[in-house]
Design an enzyme around this catalytic site. Sequence first.
Site, mmCIF file in Angstrom:
data_model
loop_
_atom_site.group_PDB
_atom_site.id
_atom_site.type_symbol
_atom_site.label_atom_id
_atom_site.label_comp_id
_atom_site.label_asym_id
_atom_site.label_seq_id
_atom_site.Cartn_x
_atom_site.Cartn_y
_atom_site.Cartn_z
ATOM 1 N N LYS A 111 36.429 31.363 42.351
ATOM 2 C CA LYS A 111 36.814 30.346 42.576
ATOM 3 C C LYS A 111 37.473 29.188 42.507
ATOM 4 O O LYS A 111 38.628 28.827 42.088
ATOM 5 C CB LYS A 111 36.434 29.920 44.535
ATOM 6 C CG LYS A 111 36.438 30.799 45.548
ATOM 7 C CD LYS A 111 37.548 31.466 46.334
ATOM 8 C CE LYS A 111 37.812 32.660 46.648
ATOM 9 N NZ LYS A 111 38.153 33.822 45.887
ATOM 10 N N GLU B 86 39.733 30.338 39.238
ATOM 11 C CA GLU B 86 40.671 30.931 39.861
ATOM 12 C C GLU B 86 42.106 29.526 40.244
ATOM 13 O O GLU B 86 43.502 30.254 39.794
ATOM 14 C CB GLU B 86 41.077 31.797 41.434
ATOM 15 C CG GLU B 86 40.398 33.109 41.194
ATOM 16 C CD GLU B 86 40.249 34.229 42.416
ATOM 17 O OE1 GLU B 86 40.675 34.870 43.066
ATOM 18 O OE2 GLU B 86 39.755 33.127 43.417
ATOM 19 N N CYS C 11 54.222 41.407 42.920
ATOM 20 C CA CYS C 11 55.406 41.049 43.213
ATOM 21 C C CYS C 11 55.624 41.297 44.722
ATOM 22 O O CYS C 11 54.890 42.002 45.567
ATOM 23 C CB CYS C 11 56.281 42.453 42.184
ATOM 24 S SG CYS C 11 56.064 41.948 40.477
ATOM 25 N N TRP D 254 56.274 39.779 39.492
ATOM 26 C CA TRP D 254 54.762 39.406 39.310
ATOM 27 C C TRP D 254 54.628 39.516 37.630
ATOM 28 O O TRP D 254 54.825 41.157 37.508
ATOM 29 C CB TRP D 254 53.317 39.390 40.084
ATOM 30 C CG TRP D 254 52.184 39.076 39.406
ATOM 31 C CD1 TRP D 254 51.404 37.512 38.760
ATOM 32 C CD2 TRP D 254 51.066 40.008 38.032
ATOM 33 N NE1 TRP D 254 50.519 38.124 38.548
ATOM 34 C CE2 TRP D 254 50.213 39.461 37.713
ATOM 35 C CE3 TRP D 254 51.687 41.332 37.458
ATOM 36 C CZ2 TRP D 254 48.710 39.668 36.781
ATOM 37 C CZ3 TRP D 254 50.182 42.031 36.912
ATOM 38 C CH2 TRP D 254 49.244 41.028 36.137
ATOM 39 N N LYS E 205 48.053 37.637 45.085
ATOM 40 C CA LYS E 205 47.074 37.952 46.797
ATOM 41 C C LYS E 205 47.299 39.434 46.517
ATOM 42 O O LYS E 205 46.226 39.623 46.392
ATOM 43 C CB LYS E 205 48.286 37.813 47.557
ATOM 44 C CG LYS E 205 47.328 38.262 48.992
ATOM 45 C CD LYS E 205 46.323 36.855 48.518
ATOM 46 C CE LYS E 205 45.488 36.997 49.542
ATOM 47 N NZ LYS E 205 43.793 36.254 49.438
ATOM 48 N N GLU F 24 30.970 34.907 43.505
ATOM 49 C CA GLU F 24 31.803 34.519 44.323
ATOM 50 C C GLU F 24 32.517 32.438 44.097
ATOM 51 O O GLU F 24 33.441 32.150 43.599
ATOM 52 C CB GLU F 24 31.425 34.138 45.275
ATOM 53 C CG GLU F 24 33.252 33.782 46.557
ATOM 54 C CD GLU F 24 34.278 34.655 45.870
ATOM 55 O OE1 GLU F 24 35.226 34.744 47.080
ATOM 56 O OE2 GLU F 24 34.545 35.632 45.011
ATOM 57 N N ASN G 36 59.032 47.184 42.221
ATOM 58 C CA ASN G 36 57.043 47.013 42.090
ATOM 59 C C ASN G 36 56.352 48.138 41.890
ATOM 60 O O ASN G 36 57.036 49.213 41.508
ATOM 61 C CB ASN G 36 56.518 46.622 43.712
ATOM 62 C CG ASN G 36 57.356 45.179 43.829
ATOM 63 O OD1 ASN G 36 57.777 44.681 43.170
ATOM 64 N ND2 ASN G 36 56.627 45.277 45.328
ATOM 65 N N GLY G 37 55.410 47.861 40.690
ATOM 66 C CA GLY G 37 54.943 48.937 40.068
ATOM 67 C C GLY G 37 55.142 49.003 38.759
ATOM 68 O O GLY G 37 56.039 48.194 37.804
ATOM 69 N N HIS H 34 18.129 33.668 29.720
ATOM 70 C CA HIS H 34 18.603 34.497 28.168
ATOM 71 C C HIS H 34 20.430 34.512 27.611
ATOM 72 O O HIS H 34 20.653 35.664 27.740
ATOM 73 C CB HIS H 34 18.006 35.846 29.391
ATOM 74 C CG HIS H 34 17.135 36.766 30.022
ATOM 75 N ND1 HIS H 34 16.444 37.212 28.858
ATOM 76 C CD2 HIS H 34 16.875 36.265 31.031
ATOM 77 C CE1 HIS H 34 15.011 36.952 29.704
ATOM 78 N NE2 HIS H 34 15.148 36.493 30.833
ATOM 79 N N ARG I 257 53.005 36.573 46.552
ATOM 80 C CA ARG I 257 52.620 38.388 46.206
ATOM 81 C C ARG I 257 53.387 37.734 44.316
ATOM 82 O O ARG I 257 53.132 38.781 43.666
ATOM 83 C CB ARG I 257 53.447 39.382 46.257
ATOM 84 C CG ARG I 257 52.526 39.729 47.765
ATOM 85 C CD ARG I 257 53.248 40.733 48.422
ATOM 86 N NE ARG I 257 53.025 41.882 47.698
ATOM 87 C CZ ARG I 257 52.413 43.018 48.599
ATOM 88 N NH1 ARG I 257 51.910 42.911 49.073
ATOM 89 N NH2 ARG I 257 52.404 44.121 47.447
#
Length: 604
Positions: free
Chosen positions: A481, A484, A2, A71, A599, A477, A97-98, A500, A27
């Site tokens: 990516k 995402e 947010c 968000w 973000k 990573e 926010n929060g 396995h 954000r």
Amino acid sequence: MCGIFAYAGKDNCAQIIIDGLRSLEYRGYDSWGIALKSEDSITLRKNVGKVSEIGELESVEASMGIGHTRWATHGNVTIENSHPHYDSEKRVYVVHNGIIENVEELTEYVQGDVFYSQTDTEIIPKLIARFLQEVAFPDAVKKVVRLLKGNFAFVAIAADSDYLIAARNGSPIVAARQAGQFYISSDLQSLTHYSKKAYFINDGELLIYNHRTDVIDFYDFYNERYISKDLQEFDLGATDCEIGSYKHFMLKEIFEQPEKLKATLDANIERGAIRFGNVIDFSQFQEIQRIVIIACGTSWHAGLVAEYWLESLVRIPVEVEYASEFRYRNPVIDRNTLVIAISQSGETADTIAGIKEAKNDGAMVFSICNVPGSTIVRISDSVIFTQAGPEIGVASTKAFTTQLEVLFLLALSIAYQRQQLDKIEIKRYLKRLAEIPEKMRRVLANKEQIISIMQAHYTVSNALFLGRGVNYPIALEGALKLKEISYIHAEGYPAAEMKHGPIALIDRNMPTVFICIKDHSYDKVLSNIQEVKARDGIVIAVATEDDQRIGKLADHVVFIPETINELSPFLTVVPLQLLAYHIADRRGCDIDKPRNLAKSVTVE
């Protein structure tokens, strides 16, 4: 998560807040809203989706206002749930926010009031309005913040008040002023176009700005007293927040990596030796018996790479923990433990909580961060800054590689202090590290090959990423990516673990990406590739230049320049970043603002 932006001044209030929200949209972009105060009334506009044109608000003569990009945490993505929120009489407006954790018990203060949203935020303006029946606006906010439980930051205005009030308890909030104009934001980089100085608000503090008198007060609501606070200089580089000729910020940030790596190296090298400007006496590391790295997401992958470096170069036990799990499992930490915290934003809620847990147990906390003045910077014992500059794309790229560089320099420094490396060996490593930016440029120039691989496989639904040793975290990573930004399901594994379980998924419809460079595990990885090919699997390989064998086995190969094994992650990660980017672009995804992601994760 947010974004908050507020303004008070003489200019077009609506346009400034909208511009501020657009700079914060990475954000949160589920919905947005703006409340503008003129005389004794407030004009509200809210909508779902991304920040749009202000339209009729351009004609509103407002001198003060608040805005928000959301968000979603509590409640679906609807206009009713978007911010700003207000009380029943539409007297008080709040952006937040929060998470407020004790909403249910707080409703006792506003019994009989009707709630129009599903959010936790709505309780804040209702509580403020309730206390406005007894006291003035600033005192009403003071009463409310002492009742709230959870991590939060909010900004409040009232229709019949000249005050703009911000509160912080866990979520970031900063303020700036310039030539009679006042700004509040949840992210420092949104202020770079307006000022080079900021007020950094700490947990448990209120900012109380009187727009009529242009007076700012700061109040400690834990100890119920006013405090003094000075403006502090910052420089995040406003040009880094501009997209230039690139199609997306993520692509720009991928291509910025060579120069940001050079800048990070230059900032920490003096006369051929490692010199960290903000670091405590390294001799203290001689007593350390164990290192614990805490981080989240991509920063956690950087920590996994550093585990290999620290154990091989320093010869000290290292554990890499998800910060979100570290704080809840009663970790064994003492004064002989060095805790390294890694965060791009410096505001990651779980990492902040992990730092506090470690400090309570007596550990020294050393942080790696990209944002001066952020919470993690201020609560750590020491910090090294990366020189990545503002990173706008939600999927981290340049922040990751500059984190790796700082971690490698840190490993060298501790190894030298503990007499595991001498000056000649350090200089040899630094020479090879200085070669990485130019070698990375050579990888970036290989765009056409990446695009051809993308064209062949952008329609797949699943992908597997495999690597060994120091490149196993790079496989993680690469998978992160891809998932995402393209929404393709992808998983990363150590290559040896394929047998396995993951091998059951191999078929001609699922590509497997191997990091297969010429290191001590090269032959083992070649064997893993043959196992995939024996099952009609598709193989995409990242390999060392002049490797003749890999071309006979893989369907596609992206070659990287030769470097020492320790530094190979800087180069192997770049093709994976580019592949994810081009696949997502071909699929028409919103690369810089992927769905459901934000973000800076400032809630648990």
